[in-house]
Scaffold this motif. Structure first.
Motif, short mmCIF file in Angstrom:
data_model
loop_
_atom_site.label_atom_id
_atom_site.label_comp_id
_atom_site.label_asym_id
_atom_site.label_seq_id
_atom_site.Cartn_x
_atom_site.Cartn_y
_atom_site.Cartn_z
N GLY A 237 -30.46 21.35 33.42
CA GLY A 237 -30.79 20.29 34.10
C GLY A 237 -32.05 19.33 34.03
O GLY A 237 -31.80 18.66 34.84
N MET A 238 -31.93 19.35 32.77
CA MET A 238 -33.15 18.57 32.15
C MET A 238 -32.43 17.39 31.15
O MET A 238 -31.21 17.55 31.07
CB MET A 238 -33.41 18.87 30.88
CG MET A 238 -34.54 20.62 30.72
SD MET A 238 -35.36 20.77 29.27
CE MET A 238 -36.22 19.31 29.04
N PRO A 239 -32.46 15.94 31.77
CA PRO A 239 -32.59 14.69 30.81
C PRO A 239 -31.47 14.76 29.28
O PRO A 239 -32.42 15.31 29.00
CB PRO A 239 -33.02 13.47 31.60
CG PRO A 239 -34.41 14.30 31.38
CD PRO A 239 -34.40 15.44 31.89
N GLY A 240 -30.76 13.98 29.01
CA GLY A 240 -30.59 14.03 27.73
C GLY A 240 -30.38 12.87 26.78
O GLY A 240 -29.30 11.77 27.45
N ASP A 241 -30.18 12.02 25.62
CA ASP A 241 -29.97 10.76 25.01
C ASP A 241 -29.72 11.49 23.82
O ASP A 241 -30.41 11.89 23.25
CB ASP A 241 -31.09 10.11 25.35
CG ASP A 241 -30.93 8.59 25.16
OD1 ASP A 241 -29.97 8.83 24.64
OD2 ASP A 241 -31.77 7.68 25.21
N ASP A 242 -28.53 10.67 23.70
CA ASP A 242 -28.57 10.84 21.91
C ASP A 242 -28.25 9.92 21.73
O ASP A 242 -27.58 9.92 20.05
CB ASP A 242 -26.68 11.64 22.07
CG ASP A 242 -26.70 13.22 22.37
OD1 ASP A 242 -28.33 13.55 22.90
OD2 ASP A 242 -25.55 13.57 22.67
N GLU A 243 -28.37 9.05 22.04
CA GLU A 243 -29.02 7.99 20.84
C GLU A 243 -29.47 7.52 19.68
O GLU A 243 -29.26 7.10 19.02
CB GLU A 243 -29.79 6.29 21.42
CG GLU A 243 -29.71 5.22 21.11
CD GLU A 243 -30.42 4.21 22.09
OE1 GLU A 243 -29.83 3.13 21.58
OE2 GLU A 243 -30.89 4.22 23.48
N ASN A 244 -30.65 8.41 19.67
CA ASN A 244 -31.57 8.77 18.53
C ASN A 244 -30.85 9.26 17.75
O ASN A 244 -30.95 9.08 16.43
CB ASN A 244 -33.12 9.21 18.65
CG ASN A 244 -34.22 9.20 18.04
OD1 ASN A 244 -34.06 8.31 17.32
ND2 ASN A 244 -34.45 10.24 17.50
N LEU A 245 -30.36 10.45 18.23
CA LEU A 245 -29.57 11.28 17.34
C LEU A 245 -28.41 10.33 16.45
O LEU A 245 -27.95 10.72 15.72
CB LEU A 245 -28.81 12.64 17.71
CG LEU A 245 -28.73 13.59 17.28
CD1 LEU A 245 -29.92 14.20 16.57
CD2 LEU A 245 -27.57 14.66 18.69
N TRP A 246 -28.02 10.07 16.69
CA TRP A 246 -26.84 8.17 17.04
C TRP A 246 -27.16 7.61 15.90
O TRP A 246 -26.83 7.09 14.14
CB TRP A 246 -25.87 7.80 17.34
CG TRP A 246 -24.80 8.57 18.14
CD1 TRP A 246 -24.39 9.09 19.73
CD2 TRP A 246 -23.69 8.46 17.33
NE1 TRP A 246 -23.67 9.37 20.37
CE2 TRP A 246 -22.67 9.77 19.05
CE3 TRP A 246 -22.95 8.87 16.41
CZ2 TRP A 246 -21.68 9.98 18.69
CZ3 TRP A 246 -21.97 9.25 15.97
CH2 TRP A 246 -21.05 10.28 17.12
N ARG A 247 -28.14 7.59 15.52
CA ARG A 247 -29.13 6.86 14.48
C ARG A 247 -29.29 7.63 12.81
O ARG A 247 -29.13 7.33 12.62
CB ARG A 247 -30.97 6.71 14.94
CG ARG A 247 -30.80 5.19 16.16
CD ARG A 247 -32.11 5.27 15.87
NE ARG A 247 -32.64 4.39 15.29
CZ ARG A 247 -34.41 4.91 15.13
NH1 ARG A 247 -34.58 6.08 15.45
NH2 ARG A 247 -34.04 4.33 13.81
N ALA A 248 -29.42 8.89 13.03
CA ALA A 248 -29.57 9.35 12.15
C ALA A 248 -27.77 10.21 11.86
O ALA A 248 -27.21 10.10 10.53
CB ALA A 248 -30.32 11.07 12.54
N TRP A 249 -27.01 10.61 12.66
CA TRP A 249 -25.51 9.92 12.50
C TRP A 249 -24.79 9.39 11.36
O TRP A 249 -24.10 9.62 10.01
CB TRP A 249 -24.19 10.36 13.32
CG TRP A 249 -24.15 11.74 14.49
CD1 TRP A 249 -24.54 12.68 14.82
CD2 TRP A 249 -23.71 12.79 13.56
NE1 TRP A 249 -24.75 13.65 14.91
CE2 TRP A 249 -23.90 14.32 14.10
CE3 TRP A 249 -22.68 12.93 12.28
CZ2 TRP A 249 -22.84 15.12 13.89
CZ3 TRP A 249 -22.41 14.59 11.52
CH2 TRP A 249 -22.92 15.20 11.94
#
Length: 561
Positions: free
Chosen positions: A310-322
């Motif tokens: 139930g916690m919000p997630g945002d992978d935008e920062n992770l794509w910056r690393a990818w």
């Protein structure tokens, strides 16, 4: 000699080298104007077409020239500007792991779909150094419909068009370019010579395509589009005595024609190896890639679990690393054959990705652990397993001790049973009490994508031994399945005993390093580079002959020498 009016599909493109002799930014400074030139030709000539592939090339262009997005969309809609590739870079598919391939497709296809409304269906791996036999299945599952490539066939007898059968039986349309991706580049600027150029190219390619028309990509490395071609093509095709018909085309047009032809032969197995030296050159790049793959995918998995909680997630920062990681999987960069200053620049981009990835893992792991009930006696120690199957492995943790008089530690599993534990390192006060200790134990059967909770309790009696290596005998590593014996002086593995059957796995020393003189370059050991290599290499690079190398198992004296 081809028959009159045989058709050659002239496919204009520019082969984008993300970084090899120059850095990423230096290549962009040199290469982005070529897209401007291509757009100018598309605007000037209704018969002209062009092909672009990698996100790392197209995205910076649209970011720096946003006013050209409308022209992109117009020419795409007209079928005159083709977007192929569908990945961030023209990547090496052998060295990175399978998860990296998935991220390349997710990143690449998503960008082209969102930015330009294009679903890329042509895989464009023109310069990649070989292709593994799982590719047909991966290409099909990724939504591709055709595969264009240059390197890795078994012999010159392979036809230009065939169905490539993968390990699982998937058959996929493959288009081999026997004479490279620049076979039609560099044409003359006067009609007689221009005509003869294409007649000769058609004759050269015809043996690989039978009675079919032939594809002829026209794009060298970071090359400018040839401005003289559109008018000369119209002039050549208008002549009734022309020996060949030149059709300016995009890949999909030739794919459609080939699909209407006779049933294509089936080719099975690997399209490898090409440039064998590239698998070990600049080995730090391979190590950094594998470490980052593991860290980034662990962060992704933790994100999925947190969203499930139930916690919000945002992978935008992770794509910056990818993205820097994906970029560094370009065929030249991943192979490690770049110049030194590009190598240094590449390491810096890896460091950028590593910092973000590790920060994301720590942040997400802390959030995950906050949902675990860790109440109980002693200190809770959570073992998280990011794999998709239950795992038993060594867990090493550093424990701080503030209570006085603690001399040892014990570990209990979730059922309260004592777990064998070893002090790897201990800091003690003058009275022998622990201040800080590094402990090691086997965490048994940690659930897939889950965790187990262990408890560390203080002891005031002896019972935990500190790890030490006997100076009287060679070191040994032993589990319930294997016993491995090492030579302390050389580092060689001298014995691997499979305990259930009492079977010795080695017939001689293993883990032996051979240092020998390299007479070639970073591409291929012992001979100079043939940049046009397209046939899979059969050279066997075996163990160096005695006297031609320095072997680590022949060393004597101190193991540090």
């Amino acid at each position: 000699m081809p028959d009159a009016k045989d058709t050659i599909f002239y496919i204009p493109h520019t082969h984008w080298e993300g970084a090899v002799f120059k850095t990423r930014e230096q290549y962009l400074d040199m290469g982005l104007p070529n897209i401007l030139r291509a757009l100018r030709l598309l605007k000037q000539h209704a018969n002209y077409k062009f092909v672009l592939d990698q996100v790392c090339y197209v995205k910076p262009f649209l970011e720096r020239y946003p006013e050209e997005e409308a022209a992109f969309r117009q020419f795409i809609a007209e079928g005159r500007l083709a977007i192929v590739g569908g990945t961030d870079v023209m990547l090496d598919v052998n060295i990175p792991g399978g998860e990296s391939w998935v991220r390349q497709v997710l990143y690449g296809k998503s960008y082209f779909r969102e930015a330009l409304g294009v679903d890329v269906t042509t895989s464009w791996q023109l310069d990649t150094f070989g292709h593994h036999a799982q590719m047909p299945q991966l290409l099909k599952l990724s939504g591709f419909e055709a595969f264009w490539f240059f390197r890795g066939v078994a012999s010159w007898d392979v036809p230009g068009n065939f169905l490539w059968e993968g390990i699982d039986g998937t058959r996929f349309p493959a288009f081999w370019l026997p004479h490279g991706y620049a076979v039609a580049y560099g044409s003359p600027k006067t009609l007689p010579e221009f005509t003869e150029f294409f007649r000769e190219r058609c004759e050269t390619l015809a043996p690989f395509y039978g009675d079919e028309s032939v594809p002829a990509p026209s794009g060298a490395d970071v090359c400018e589009p040839e401005a003289h071609v559109p008018e000369l093509v119209e002039e050549l095709n208008s002549r009734p005595d022309a020996p060949v018909n030149v059709r300016i085309a995009v890949p999909a047009e030739y794919e459609q024609l080939a699909g209407q032809g006779p049933e294509r032969p089936v080719v099975t197995g690997e399209m490898n190896p090409i440039f064998q030296g590239a698998y070990s050159s600049r080995i730090e790049l391979k190590q950094a890639t594998r470490a980052l793959e593991q860290t980034l995918t662990t962060a992704e998995k933790l994100g999925v679990l947190l969203r499930g909680l139930g916690m919000p997630g945002d992978d935008e920062n992770l794509w910056r690393a990818w993205e820097p990681m994906l970029f560094n999987q370009a065929h030249d960069l991943m192979a490690g054959v770049m110049t030194d200053h590009v190598y240094d620049d590449t390491l810096q981009s890896y460091e950028f990705s590593r910092r973000i990835a590790e920060e994301e893992v720590q942040t997400r792991l802390s959030a995950y652990v906050s949902h675990i009930d860790t109440r109980g006696e002693g200190m809770a120690l959570v073992a998280f397993n990011p794999l998709g199957w239950a795992r038993s492995d060594i867990l090493i943790a550093t424990v701080g001790v503030t209570d006085s008089g603690v001399t040892d530690l014990e570990v209990l599993d979730s059922d309260g049973n004592a777990v064998p534990v070893q002090l790897v390192h201990a800091d003690r006060d003058e009275a022998g009490a622990l201040i800080q200790a590094q402990i090691a134990f086997v965490a048994q059967d940690v659930p897939a994508l889950g965790h187990s909770v262990f408890r560390v309790r203080a002891l005031r009696t002896a019972g935990v031994a500190e790890l030490g290596v006997s100076q009287q005998q060679d070191p040994v590593i032993e589990s319930d399945q294997y016993r491995v014996e090492f030579n302390a002086a050389t580092g060689a593995i001298e014995s691997i005993t499979c305990k259930p059957d009492d079977w010795e796995a080695l017939g001689g020393p293993a883990n032996v390093v051979a240092q020998e003189e390299d007479h070639g370059d970073l591409w291929e050991p012992y001979h100079s580079l043939d940049g046009g290599s397209r046939i899979a290499m059969a050279d066997v690079h075996g163990v160096p002959e005695p006297g031609k190398a320095v072997r680590s198992d022949e060393a004597t004296g101190d193991p540090g020498t």
